[in-house]
Design a protein around this motif. Structure first.
Motif, mmCIF file in Angstrom:
data_model
loop_
_atom_site.group_PDB
_atom_site.id
_atom_site.type_symbol
_atom_site.label_atom_id
_atom_site.label_comp_id
_atom_site.label_asym_id
_atom_site.label_seq_id
_atom_site.Cartn_x
_atom_site.Cartn_y
_atom_site.Cartn_z
ATOM 1 N N ASN A 193 0.818 -1.206 0.000
ATOM 2 C CA ASN A 193 0.000 0.000 0.000
ATOM 3 C C ASN A 193 0.856 1.262 0.000
ATOM 4 O O ASN A 193 0.339 2.364 0.032
ATOM 5 C CB ASN A 193 -0.947 0.002 1.205
ATOM 6 C CG ASN A 193 -0.206 0.130 2.523
ATOM 7 O OD1 ASN A 193 0.994 -0.137 2.606
ATOM 8 N ND2 ASN A 193 -0.919 0.520 3.566
ATOM 9 N N ASP A 194 2.172 1.108 -0.038
ATOM 10 C CA ASP A 194 3.109 2.231 -0.015
ATOM 11 C C ASP A 194 3.613 2.479 -1.437
ATOM 12 O O ASP A 194 4.284 1.622 -2.026
ATOM 13 C CB ASP A 194 4.274 1.900 0.916
ATOM 14 C CG ASP A 194 5.260 3.045 1.069
ATOM 15 O OD1 ASP A 194 5.243 3.993 0.256
ATOM 16 O OD2 ASP A 194 6.062 2.984 2.025
ATOM 17 N N SER A 195 3.292 3.634 -1.990
ATOM 18 C CA SER A 195 3.674 3.927 -3.376
ATOM 19 C C SER A 195 5.188 4.023 -3.564
ATOM 20 O O SER A 195 5.680 3.934 -4.685
ATOM 21 C CB SER A 195 3.008 5.220 -3.855
ATOM 22 O OG SER A 195 3.437 6.304 -3.052
ATOM 23 N N SER A 196 5.949 4.167 -2.484
ATOM 24 C CA SER A 196 7.411 4.222 -2.627
ATOM 25 C C SER A 196 8.032 2.828 -2.761
ATOM 26 O O SER A 196 9.203 2.688 -3.081
ATOM 27 C CB SER A 196 8.042 4.954 -1.436
ATOM 28 O OG SER A 196 7.892 4.187 -0.263
ATOM 29 N N VAL A 197 7.209 1.788 -2.519
ATOM 30 C CA VAL A 197 7.688 0.404 -2.661
ATOM 31 C C VAL A 197 7.333 -0.083 -4.059
ATOM 32 O O VAL A 197 6.167 -0.040 -4.462
ATOM 33 C CB VAL A 197 7.058 -0.525 -1.596
ATOM 34 C CG1 VAL A 197 7.478 -1.962 -1.817
ATOM 35 C CG2 VAL A 197 7.430 -0.043 -0.206
ATOM 36 N N ASN A 198 8.338 -0.519 -4.822
ATOM 37 C CA ASN A 198 8.093 -1.015 -6.183
ATOM 38 C C ASN A 198 7.481 -2.404 -6.144
ATOM 39 O O ASN A 198 7.943 -3.271 -5.386
ATOM 40 C CB ASN A 198 9.402 -1.071 -6.976
ATOM 41 C CG ASN A 198 9.967 0.306 -7.254
ATOM 42 O OD1 ASN A 198 9.213 1.264 -7.413
ATOM 43 N ND2 ASN A 198 11.273 0.411 -7.304
ATOM 44 N N ASP A 199 6.438 -2.620 -6.972
ATOM 45 C CA ASP A 199 5.900 -3.968 -7.138
ATOM 46 C C ASP A 199 6.983 -4.816 -7.780
ATOM 47 O O ASP A 199 7.671 -4.369 -8.704
ATOM 48 C CB ASP A 199 4.661 -3.956 -8.032
ATOM 49 C CG ASP A 199 3.490 -3.216 -7.396
ATOM 50 O OD1 ASP A 199 3.586 -2.863 -6.212
ATOM 51 O OD2 ASP A 199 2.482 -3.008 -8.095
ATOM 52 N N THR A 248 3.992 -0.929 6.998
ATOM 53 C CA THR A 248 3.530 -0.988 5.606
ATOM 54 C C THR A 248 2.806 -2.303 5.410
ATOM 55 O O THR A 248 3.238 -3.341 5.911
ATOM 56 C CB THR A 248 4.721 -0.893 4.631
ATOM 57 O OG1 THR A 248 5.419 0.329 4.876
ATOM 58 C CG2 THR A 248 4.269 -0.951 3.191
ATOM 59 N N ILE A 249 1.705 -2.272 4.672
ATOM 60 C CA ILE A 249 0.973 -3.501 4.366
ATOM 61 C C ILE A 249 1.531 -4.077 3.067
ATOM 62 O O ILE A 249 1.590 -3.378 2.049
ATOM 63 C CB ILE A 249 -0.541 -3.239 4.230
ATOM 64 C CG1 ILE A 249 -1.099 -2.713 5.555
ATOM 65 C CG2 ILE A 249 -1.270 -4.516 3.785
ATOM 66 C CD1 ILE A 249 -2.543 -2.263 5.459
ATOM 67 N N TYR A 250 1.949 -5.345 3.108
ATOM 68 C CA TYR A 250 2.474 -6.023 1.930
ATOM 69 C C TYR A 250 1.515 -7.136 1.526
ATOM 70 O O TYR A 250 0.898 -7.775 2.373
ATOM 71 C CB TYR A 250 3.854 -6.632 2.221
ATOM 72 C CG TYR A 250 4.935 -5.594 2.382
ATOM 73 C CD1 TYR A 250 5.637 -5.141 1.269
ATOM 74 C CD2 TYR A 250 5.254 -5.084 3.627
ATOM 75 C CE1 TYR A 250 6.632 -4.190 1.403
ATOM 76 C CE2 TYR A 250 6.250 -4.128 3.775
ATOM 77 C CZ TYR A 250 6.929 -3.684 2.657
ATOM 78 O OH TYR A 250 7.910 -2.744 2.789
ATOM 79 N N TYR A 251 1.410 -7.354 0.207
ATOM 80 C CA TYR A 251 0.581 -8.428 -0.341
ATOM 81 C C TYR A 251 1.492 -9.368 -1.119
ATOM 82 O O TYR A 251 2.321 -8.923 -1.918
ATOM 83 C CB TYR A 251 -0.483 -7.861 -1.283
ATOM 84 C CG TYR A 251 -1.372 -6.836 -0.621
ATOM 85 C CD1 TYR A 251 -2.485 -7.233 0.102
ATOM 86 C CD2 TYR A 251 -1.082 -5.479 -0.729
ATOM 87 C CE1 TYR A 251 -3.303 -6.287 0.714
ATOM 88 C CE2 TYR A 251 -1.886 -4.535 -0.119
ATOM 89 C CZ TYR A 251 -2.989 -4.940 0.601
ATOM 90 O OH TYR A 251 -3.779 -4.008 1.205
ATOM 91 N N PHE A 252 1.336 -10.660 -0.885
ATOM 92 C CA PHE A 252 2.146 -11.671 -1.551
ATOM 93 C C PHE A 252 1.222 -12.632 -2.299
ATOM 94 O O PHE A 252 0.254 -13.124 -1.721
ATOM 95 C CB PHE A 252 2.968 -12.464 -0.535
ATOM 96 C CG PHE A 252 3.887 -11.593 0.289
ATOM 97 C CD1 PHE A 252 5.154 -11.294 -0.165
ATOM 98 C CD2 PHE A 252 3.472 -11.089 1.509
ATOM 99 C CE1 PHE A 252 6.008 -10.498 0.590
ATOM 100 C CE2 PHE A 252 4.307 -10.293 2.271
ATOM 101 C CZ PHE A 252 5.577 -9.996 1.811
#
Length: 153
Positions: free
Chosen positions: A112-118, A137-141
């Protein structure tokens, strides 16, 4: 094309395949076409197209090999353990490994953090360790089994 009109016959592993439900074929000037609907693993094999006229004066035969791929099912029982900056993900291999058998797992990471690259990560193991994550930060895997068709000859 020819006179009399040529006869087209398709064979799968030397067995005649009749035009009908799943298999339809047509021919025209300089074109012979086979259409297979709902392709399945049973369609794997050596396909032969025989073209001849009723006088058997001219007979042509073309052979090709068809390889049908079957998508593996998804891995199951995904679980994780984590700290503020690390996540260890584990899962069970898929019930159906696909055909040919899957090549690797792909782990897609979004947040959900736009600074983290998919990002996508690859592994042959049924686990993956992530470090250097941003706290709060919420991460989705998403874990999928993948067949790499570029390595199949």
């Amino acid at each position: 094309t020819g006179y009399p009109q040529p006869t087209v016959r398709w064979l799968l592993n030397n067995e005649v395949v009749h035009s009908g439900n799943r298999y339809t074929y047509s021919d025209g000037p300089d074109v012979v076409q086979l259409n297979i609907s709902n392709v399945s693993l049973n369609d794997n094999g050596e396909w032969t197209c025989q073209i001849s006229n009723t006088h058997e004066e001219d007979k042509k035969e073309i052979q090709t090999h068809l390889l049908v791929y079957s998508k593996p099912s998804n891995p199951t029982n995904l679980s994780e353990t984590h700290t503020a900056t690390e996540v260890n993900i584990t899962w069970q291999p898929p019930d159906h490994l696909g055909y040919p058998e899957f090549s690797y797992y792909k782990i897609s990471l979004t947040s959900n953090d736009s600074s983290v690259n998919d990002s996508d990560y690859h592994t042959n193991s049924s686990y993956y360790f992530f470090s250097g994550l941003t706290p709060a930060t919420i991460y989705y895997f998403i874990v999928t089994a993948v067949i790499d068709t570029s390595t199949i000859s």
